[in-house]
Design an enzyme around this catalytic site. Structure first.
Site, PDB file in Angstrom:
ATOM      1  N   CYS A   8      36.705  36.341  34.592  1.00  0.00           N
ATOM      2  CA  CYS A   8      37.629  37.218  35.291  1.00  0.00           C
ATOM      3  C   CYS A   8      38.202  36.431  36.298  1.00  0.00           C
ATOM      4  O   CYS A   8      39.406  36.574  36.507  1.00  0.00           O
ATOM      5  CB  CYS A   8      36.925  38.543  35.770  1.00  0.00           C
ATOM      6  N   THR A   9      37.606  35.686  37.119  1.00  0.00           N
ATOM      7  CA  THR A   9      38.191  34.801  38.327  1.00  0.00           C
ATOM      8  C   THR A   9      39.204  33.946  37.671  1.00  0.00           C
ATOM      9  O   THR A   9      40.407  33.829  38.009  1.00  0.00           O
ATOM     10  CB  THR A   9      37.054  34.061  39.043  1.00  0.00           C
TER      11      THR A   9
END
Length: 132
Positions: free
Chosen positions: A44-45
């Site tokens: 996600c990052t």
């Protein structure tokens, strides 16, 4: 489940700055809705850092980027601060919008329940889903 050609369902969520944001606030602009599972996870990052780094391209398409997860507004605020995200981050803590868009894992890893699926929706300036 939302499909291409559908009218996007309206919603109002709280952003990482503790303000209410509604999809209807963006009528007249294209919107890229990015649902993601959880803040501070590797994938996600990386995904959202890529969006951050390419945000001007979205702007050239008259598109607002809005990221949504089931994380709390406090978690999203810290995530946004640490990663210098330059787009809206909305908390779907109660999981209503993720369910409305058909993008939720009822069962996820480590026995977690009700986590947003990684998914994208492009909503045009008239509120019609052009990509799901």
């Amino acid at each position: 489940m939302i499909k291409t050609g559908d009218k996007a369902p309206g919603f109002t969520l709280t952003n990482s700055e503790k303000n209410k944001v509604s999809l209807s606030d963006f009528i007249g602009k294209n919107v890229v809705l990015l649902f993601f599972p959880q803040a501070f996870t590797g994938t996600c990052t990386a995904e959202l850092c890529n969006v951050r780094d390419e945000l001007k391209e979205y702007g050239q398409l008259n598109a607002e980027v809005i990221a949504i997860s089931v994380d709390s507004i406090f978690t999203l605020a810290k995530f946004k601060e640490l990663q210098n995200y330059n787009f809206l981050m909305l908390s779907d803590f109660n999981k209503e919008v993720s369910r409305q868009f058909g993008t939720i894992y009822e069962d996820w890893i480590f026995d977690m329940k009700g986590v947003s699926k990684r998914s994208a929706f492009l909503i045009d300036k008239n509120g019609i889903v052009q990509y799901a």
